[in-house]
Design a protein around this motif. Structure first.
Motif, mmCIF file in Angstrom:
data_model
loop_
_atom_site.group_PDB
_atom_site.id
_atom_site.type_symbol
_atom_site.label_atom_id
_atom_site.label_comp_id
_atom_site.label_asym_id
_atom_site.label_seq_id
_atom_site.Cartn_x
_atom_site.Cartn_y
_atom_site.Cartn_z
ATOM 1 N N ARG A 15 18.078 69.653 36.843
ATOM 2 C CA ARG A 15 16.724 69.288 37.271
ATOM 3 C C ARG A 15 15.773 70.450 37.003
ATOM 4 O O ARG A 15 16.032 71.573 37.348
ATOM 5 C CB ARG A 15 16.708 68.956 38.764
ATOM 6 C CG ARG A 15 15.349 68.458 39.239
ATOM 7 C CD ARG A 15 15.395 68.194 40.739
ATOM 8 N NE ARG A 15 14.139 67.704 41.236
ATOM 9 C CZ ARG A 15 13.129 68.496 41.635
ATOM 10 N NH1 ARG A 15 13.245 69.796 41.554
ATOM 11 N NH2 ARG A 15 12.027 67.964 42.091
ATOM 12 N N THR A 23 15.522 63.372 38.918
ATOM 13 C CA THR A 23 16.412 63.638 40.061
ATOM 14 C C THR A 23 17.379 62.484 40.275
ATOM 15 O O THR A 23 18.594 62.694 40.402
ATOM 16 C CB THR A 23 15.592 63.899 41.337
ATOM 17 O OG1 THR A 23 14.797 65.072 41.129
ATOM 18 C CG2 THR A 23 16.494 64.098 42.543
ATOM 19 N N TRP A 24 16.875 61.249 40.336
ATOM 20 C CA TRP A 24 17.765 60.106 40.582
ATOM 21 C C TRP A 24 18.776 59.898 39.468
ATOM 22 O O TRP A 24 19.970 59.684 39.755
ATOM 23 C CB TRP A 24 16.964 58.837 40.872
ATOM 24 C CG TRP A 24 16.466 58.839 42.279
ATOM 25 C CD1 TRP A 24 15.185 59.028 42.704
ATOM 26 C CD2 TRP A 24 17.255 58.718 43.457
ATOM 27 N NE1 TRP A 24 15.128 59.020 44.075
ATOM 28 C CE2 TRP A 24 16.390 58.836 44.571
ATOM 29 C CE3 TRP A 24 18.609 58.523 43.700
ATOM 30 C CZ2 TRP A 24 16.834 58.752 45.888
ATOM 31 C CZ3 TRP A 24 19.056 58.442 45.014
ATOM 32 C CH2 TRP A 24 18.177 58.552 46.082
ATOM 33 N N PRO A 25 18.385 59.952 38.187
ATOM 34 C CA PRO A 25 19.413 59.839 37.143
ATOM 35 C C PRO A 25 20.480 60.934 37.233
ATOM 36 O O PRO A 25 21.668 60.671 36.998
ATOM 37 C CB PRO A 25 18.609 59.945 35.844
ATOM 38 C CG PRO A 25 17.257 59.430 36.211
ATOM 39 C CD PRO A 25 17.033 59.897 37.619
ATOM 40 N N LEU A 27 21.487 62.468 40.019
ATOM 41 C CA LEU A 27 22.344 62.140 41.168
ATOM 42 C C LEU A 27 23.283 60.978 40.848
ATOM 43 O O LEU A 27 24.469 61.013 41.194
ATOM 44 C CB LEU A 27 21.491 61.818 42.390
ATOM 45 C CG LEU A 27 20.702 62.992 42.982
ATOM 46 C CD1 LEU A 27 19.783 62.505 44.092
ATOM 47 C CD2 LEU A 27 21.638 64.085 43.475
ATOM 48 N N ILE A 28 22.761 59.967 40.169
ATOM 49 C CA ILE A 28 23.602 58.815 39.788
ATOM 50 C C ILE A 28 24.705 59.252 38.835
ATOM 51 O O ILE A 28 25.871 58.876 38.998
ATOM 52 C CB ILE A 28 22.729 57.692 39.186
ATOM 53 C CG1 ILE A 28 21.859 57.075 40.293
ATOM 54 C CG2 ILE A 28 23.593 56.625 38.507
ATOM 55 C CD1 ILE A 28 20.743 56.189 39.781
ATOM 56 N N TRP A 91 16.049 59.078 30.925
ATOM 57 C CA TRP A 91 16.804 58.912 32.156
ATOM 58 C C TRP A 91 18.288 58.662 31.868
ATOM 59 O O TRP A 91 19.160 59.187 32.549
ATOM 60 C CB TRP A 91 16.222 57.782 33.017
ATOM 61 C CG TRP A 91 16.315 56.424 32.375
ATOM 62 C CD1 TRP A 91 15.388 55.826 31.591
ATOM 63 C CD2 TRP A 91 17.422 55.526 32.453
ATOM 64 N NE1 TRP A 91 15.844 54.596 31.164
ATOM 65 C CE2 TRP A 91 17.092 54.388 31.690
ATOM 66 C CE3 TRP A 91 18.656 55.568 33.097
ATOM 67 C CZ2 TRP A 91 17.956 53.303 31.540
ATOM 68 C CZ3 TRP A 91 19.520 54.478 32.960
ATOM 69 C CH2 TRP A 91 19.153 53.365 32.182
ATOM 70 N N SER A 166 13.645 66.096 51.322
ATOM 71 C CA SER A 166 14.687 66.458 50.352
ATOM 72 C C SER A 166 15.333 67.789 50.726
ATOM 73 O O SER A 166 16.547 67.958 50.573
ATOM 74 C CB SER A 166 14.137 66.485 48.932
ATOM 75 O OG SER A 166 13.051 67.373 48.817
#
Length: 189
Positions: A15, A23-25, A27-28, A91, A166
């Protein structure tokens, strides 16, 4: 390595302040390799299996090992990077990069429970002499190394996260990891 550790380390490495939307990609992608493990554990508990049987027998059974191989496949992670790049879907590239980073962190810290990281090209498992949990295979060393890396990554991430929420989530995750470390890793003596 523990799943929360992967989440924290991958965020610290991948990141960037200029792209918090990734951030979400990230974490996934960090979660995908371990996702089947959570399904497996829920299934095993639903079957009424005792903890000892879950981790000594059922974990190593088929088809679970084949299912785990899919999520832990470096070629699939690299494929996601290439597909994301070619389709200009950044992403997807971050999901793949986070998966690969998860695999690279697991390689030196899995002994008996090593994954088939090169599936479907190979069924070879890299059996590390160090485990992140098994004291018979330097588990204290592996767990300590993991904890130190997580603490350094947390110190790097905390001031870079944009919201108190966060920061609170990260802080809570680290406190839980430290407590788990203190409860599970016995001092030498």
């Amino acid at each position: 390595m523990n799943t929360p550790s992967h989440l924290i380390l991958n965020l610290a490495v991948l990141r960037r302040p200029v792209s918090p939307a990734m951030t979400w990609p990230i974490l996934i992608g960090a979660l995908i390799p371990d996702a089947a493990l959570f399904v497996f554990y829920a299934w095993a508990r639903w079957q009424g299996l005792p903890e000892q049987t879950i981790w000594s027998t059922a974990y190593y059974s088929q088809p679970w090992q084949d299912i785990f191989a899919v999520g832990n496949s470096m070629p699939l992670g690299l494929g996601a990077i290439a597909l994301g790049y070619s389709l200009k879907r950044h992403w997807l590239g971050f999901v793949g990069a986070s998966m690969v980073l998860h695999h690279l962190a697991d390689l030196p810290l899995h002994h008996d429970d090593a994954h088939r990281h090169f599936w479907p090209l190979s069924s070879v498992r890299f059996i590390s002499p160090v485990s992140y949990w098994d004291v018979d295979h330097f588990g204290r060393l592996g767990a300590t190394l993991e904890l130190v890396l997580v603490l350094v990554a947390t110190a790097y991430l905390l001031p870079r996260l944009g919201s108190r929420v966060s920061q609170g989530i990260l802080g809570t995750a680290v406190v839980l990891l430290v407590l788990g470390y203190l409860l599970l890793v016995r001092p030498l003596g």
